[in-house]
Structure formats: C-alpha cells, structure tokens
Design a protein around this motif. Structure first.
Motif, mmCIF file in Angstrom:
data_model
loop_
_atom_site.group_PDB
_atom_site.id
_atom_site.type_symbol
_atom_site.label_atom_id
_atom_site.label_comp_id
_atom_site.label_asym_id
_atom_site.label_seq_id
_atom_site.Cartn_x
_atom_site.Cartn_y
_atom_site.Cartn_z
ATOM 1 N N ASP B 96 0.839 -1.198 0.000
ATOM 2 C CA ASP B 96 0.000 0.000 0.000
ATOM 3 C C ASP B 96 0.879 1.256 0.000
ATOM 4 N N PRO B 97 1.462 1.585 -1.168
ATOM 5 C CA PRO B 97 2.422 2.702 -1.219
ATOM 6 C C PRO B 97 1.903 4.021 -0.619
ATOM 7 N N PRO B 98 0.631 4.434 -0.873
ATOM 8 C CA PRO B 98 0.208 5.721 -0.279
ATOM 9 C C PRO B 98 0.271 5.717 1.247
ATOM 10 N N ALA B 99 0.200 4.534 1.849
ATOM 11 C CA ALA B 99 0.190 4.464 3.312
ATOM 12 C C ALA B 99 1.587 4.255 3.891
ATOM 13 N N TRP B 100 2.629 4.242 3.013
ATOM 14 C CA TRP B 100 3.968 3.875 3.494
ATOM 15 C C TRP B 100 4.422 4.763 4.657
ATOM 16 N N VAL B 101 4.296 6.076 4.501
ATOM 17 C CA VAL B 101 4.765 6.998 5.550
ATOM 18 C C VAL B 101 3.963 6.775 6.834
ATOM 19 N N TYR B 102 2.634 6.671 6.685
ATOM 20 C CA TYR B 102 1.787 6.484 7.863
ATOM 21 C C TYR B 102 2.050 5.129 8.520
ATOM 22 N N ASP B 103 2.267 4.085 7.700
ATOM 23 C CA ASP B 103 2.523 2.757 8.259
ATOM 24 C C ASP B 103 3.818 2.740 9.070
#
Lengths: 284, 274
Positions: B96-103
């Motif tokens: 889930d690339p868009p969630a990378w920073v949040y993850d």
C-alpha cells in the motif's frame, strides 16, 4: 579566597537555588563546590537509585497495563481517558456560550459524508418524524409541513468540524431543537435524546440505521437546530433531506441526517460511533 | 591556608580523613532534579504524541491537492509514500504505497486508538510541562534560559561561524569556538528557550483544534480552527528539527553535558560548553 563557593565544605552537593543580587531575571555564575570523589559517587548513587525506582515503577505500571491486563480490561482502561476527556468537555460547555457565526460570503464547500452513499430518495415523500419518550406518554408523528408550520425557521451560518480534522462553514435554516422540546416536552426526568435515521444504508445499499445520543443541555442550546434547508433551499438527499441535526458545538458525526425518530430517555442511549470506540459526548 | 574547620590534624593521626587533603573536584550544580526528570520524560511522551499525531493526521491530512488523475490521491504525504515505493529498491512490492509513511511513522494505526493515546499522552505532557516549569523556578534555571539583548550580536556571530565551518576546514584555518561565561551560548539559549514556548504553543493550538467552539477565542488567536491545525502541524516539525541537532551536538560535546542532565552536577565551573 574571594569566591564564596570555594569555601563550601565537602558534602554540600545538593540542588541549590541560583540567587542573584542583580534581580530575578539575571544570570550569575553558579556556586562552585569542591567535593571529594566519594561524595560525587554517593551523589550519583542517590540519583541513580531515584531513576531506578521511578523507572521500575513506570515499567511495572506500563508492563502490567500492556501484558498483565486482558484485552477488554486494557481497552476499558484506555476508554477511561475518553471518559476523562469527555468530563473536561462537559465542564467546558456552557449553555449560554454561543459558537461563532459567519456571513454568507464565508460559506465553504460542504462534503457529502454518507458512508454508504446517499440513500434512495424514495423515502422522502412518505417521511415522518416520530417523537417518543414524551411527557404525554403518546408518540407524536409529524410531517415536514407540520414542522414548517408550527415553528419559526431561522438562518444559521456556523462551522461544522469533523473528527477527521476538516471543517466547513455552512448556511443552514431550521427550527430550534429547544422549541420542539417546549412544544412536545419529554418525560420529566429525561436527560438524553436518541436521534435515529432509519433510511441510512451501508455500502451495499442495505439498511444500516444511524443513531446518535445528544444530551438535553446541548439539545436546548440556542444554536442547536433541526435544519430543513441549506443555502436557502430544501435539503438535498446528500445532506439529510428533509430534516437533519445541526449542533455546531458537537463533532460533525453527531449532526445526524434524515432524522426519522427522536426518543427521550433518562439513561444514556446508544451512539453509533460511541459504540465503535469514539467519544460518546463529542463536545467541541 | 586552612579551609576545613573539621580538620583533625591536631592529633596528627587521621590526616587521610581530612577532606582538605583528599583530592577534590570543583563542580557546579547545573540542573534541578525536576528539570532533569521532566526532560527525560519528555522523550517518550513527545515520541508517543508525534506517532499518534501522524496516525491521526492520516485520517484528515492538512495539506491536500486536487485529486491525482491516475490514483485519485489528494494527500501530499501519500505522494511521498508512492514516490518512495517507486524509487527505493526493496520497496517496489510494498502492498500500500500511499500508506507507506503512515505505516512507518504513525502508531497506532487505528483511528480511535490513536485519538485515545494522543489524549492520554497530552494530559501527561501538560502535567510534565508544568513540573518542568516548577523545576526551572525552584532551581533558578530559568535565569540561564532567558534571552538577552547581546544575544542578537553574539548569536549572529556564532551562526556565521557555524556557517563558515566547512570553509574553515577547506582552508585549514582553525576557528576556536567562542567561550561563554554563561551557562549556555546564545544559540543554545535561543533553542532551549524556544522549546518550552513551542510546547506551550503546541498544547494551545491542540486545544484550539480540540475545542474550537468552547475555546473559540483561542482558535481565533491562531487564526481560526483550520489555521490552528497548520500551527499544530508545523510545531511538530519544530520539535523534530530541534531534536536532531540537539542529540548530535550533546553527543559531540562530551560526557559532562550528558551526565549533568542525569545527575545534575557538572565540572564546567567556568560557564557553558566549550
């Protein structure tokens, strides 16, 4: 020796107040203390012991909360902070304090937040508002025309704040919840209202009723309205036709759309998002 | 020059007990115990606040753009994740690339859990900050933190010197670090004084976001509800931007500085760090 600090005997190594003869804001050189190695080591031991005790206490409490408690008890503990934060919010709330209002030129775009998409508008012609938990003991059923005829419709331009963080300024028109409460008084010791929408649907189009709890002090606030219009036009189905709650002193998720039923009660009723782990009070 | 009144030199037998002849060290008391304790407690509290704050941010990003034609994404932070997963080796198959920073920087990822943790930690953070202020007053440490007029000139000179460090290395000219007679040098004073202020502003902007109706005057002070979110966002970066050089410089400065924040005393009797 001219420096006072040089005269301090060993064993005087303690926290000391830096006093200054030049006023309470001036920095002066700190007192220099001559101490032996033994005294320094003793001081470090004392400090380490205190860190050790403090750290052990924190670790024990944290470890017990993380590993010692069952999952339900742990989430109950964390829910305690929500209760505490709600108590703070209740203490802050004042029925006399008005929320800021805006001009029509400040009105912004308003998102549509029906999760499962807006329901099929076929419910609108047959829509009725049912009131339960009244002093009369009867259930009252009102049409939108009844409401428009019986109550004064007032304009209100206020900010709606979502738990997610975004906000929008919207121009609503509606009747005061307080005036509905006067016209159809609830049972004498009622403290709560449960507002329900039976027309909400989930993502698949199946019935998924939405319901919120509203404390009566909030319902009686002069700016808590049951809106029938937005931007001077009847509410669209996306924004809760034909009647929705606008309570700007609550998070947006309490501002229920397409209300079909209001039930007054003594005990706190269920709340859709409260059941899912959010605050039950949501006062902002 | 006899300094000790409890000298037992008269009977000439226990001279080794006489403190005046035992080796001694000159030390100064540098940090009040409440300042030291709250300083260290700030580390887990602020870390938890930032992690839960990142998670909360993911549910309603402050900075958004028009929807991307392909992905429909509106969040700049999600763009960063998409870019990283596209360009960094080993991340190409991230689910889930868009969630990378949040993850990777948001904890916990559940919205309700993140909100609860944020409230819990911020009440502790406010308590901690109050005790820190108490420690500054009780120990008189606030005096060393207050900026003074001379800081404008001396601080600029220091900043210029730091800016010239690389140049000085190239031309192999040694540039001695200015010695300060005060506890902190002007740049330390500026940054150490800014931190409690940033903490206060972060708390106030947080309350402006949390209670924008009951505390609408507070929200107005920050320019309104939406602007209070922007303040809160950038104040988080102030903490991050402070912490990185703070940790590096303290480690470079040597054990005495670190030790004084643990035990309170320092051997730097003639002022601040070299």
């Amino acid at each position: 020796m001219s420096d006072d600090g040089e005269q301090k005997p060993a064993g005087a190594l303690t926290d000391r107040h830096q006093r200054s003869s030049r006023g309470i804001f001036s920095e002066e050189p700190p007192a220099i203390v001559r101490v032996t190695e033994a005294e320094l080591r003793a001081c470090n031991r004392r400090e380490l012991l205190k860190y050790g005790l403090g750290g052990a206490a924190v670790a024990a409490l944290g470890g017990y909360a993380t590993f010692g408690l069952s999952k339900p008890r742990r989430s109950k503990l964390l829910a305690g902070i929500l209760t505490f934060d709600d108590d703070v919010a209740k203490a802050m709330y004042s029925p006399e304090r008005l929320v800021p209002t805006y001009t029509k030129s400040e009105v912004t775009n308003l998102r549509v937040t029906y999760f499962g998409g807006a329901p099929d508008p076929s419910y609108i012609p047959g829509w009725r508002l049912t009131l339960r938990g009244l002093r009369s003991g009867r259930a009252e059923t009102l049409t939108i025309d009844d409401l428009r005829r019986q109550f004064i419709i007032r304009d209100q331009i206020t900010r709606l704040v979502c738990v997610d963080g975004w906000s929008a300024i919207a121009w609503w028109s509606g009747l005061r919840f307080n005036e509905l409460l006067h016209a159809y008084p609830p049972t004498d010791n009622a403290k709560w209202a449960k507002l329900e929408s039976s027309v909400s649907t989930d993502g698949m189009g199946h019935s998924d009723p939405y319901f919120v709890s509203i404390d009566l002090p909030t319902a009686r606030h002069a700016q808590t309205i049951l809106a029938t219009q937005r931007n001077g036009l009847p509410l669209t189905v996306e924004h809760g036709a034909p009647l929705r709650l606008v309570a700007p002193m609550k998070l947006g998720l309490k501002n229920i759309k397409a209300i079909t039923e209001i039930t007054y009660s003594v005990e706190e009723p269920q709340d859709f998002w409260g059941n899912l782990g959010f605050s039950h009070y949501d006062g902002i | 020059m006899e300094t000790s009144s409890d000298s037992v030199a008269a009977d000439g037998t226990v001279a080794s007990l006489d403190v005046s002849v035992q080796p001694t060290r000159a030390v100064v008391w540098r940090h009040h115990v409440l300042v030291r304790w709250t300083h260290w407690l700030t580390v887990p509290l602020l870390l938890g606040l930032i992690l839960s704050g990142v998670s909360i941010y993911s549910f309603g990003p402050v900075y958004q753009h028009a929807p991307d034609a392909i992905t429909g994404n509106t969040d700049y932070v999600a763009d960063v994740g998409i870019w990283l997963c596209a360009h960094v080796p080993g991340l190409h198959h991230y689910r889930d690339p868009p969630a990378w920073v949040y993850d990777h920087f948001g904890r916990p990822r559940s919205f309700t859990a993140a909100l609860r943790l944020h409230w819990l930690l911020v009440y502790l953070f406010m308590l901690n900050g109050t005790v820190y202020m108490l420690g500054l007053v009780l120990g008189g440490g606030y005096r060393a933190l207050l900026p003074r007029l001379s800081d404008i000139r001396d601080g600029s000179a220091m900043a210029l010197q730091y800016a010239g460090v690389i140049f000085a290395k190239i031309v192999r000219r040694s540039r001695p670090h200015p010695h300060e007679a005060t506890k902190y040098n002007p740049l330390q004073r500026l940054s150490y004084c800014a931190m409690p202020l940033a903490g206060l502003l972060a708390i106030l902007s947080g309350w402006a976001m949390h209670k924008p109706m009951q505390l609408h005057w507070l929200a107005t002070m920050f320019g309104g509800y939406d602007d209070a979110r922007i303040w809160h966002f950038w104040l988080t970066w102030v903490f991050v931007i402070f912490t990185v050089p703070h940790v590096i410089l303290i480690l470079l400065d040597g054990w005495d500085t670190m030790r004084s924040m643990f035990f309170g005393w320092s051997e730097r009797t003639g002022g601040g760090p070299r």
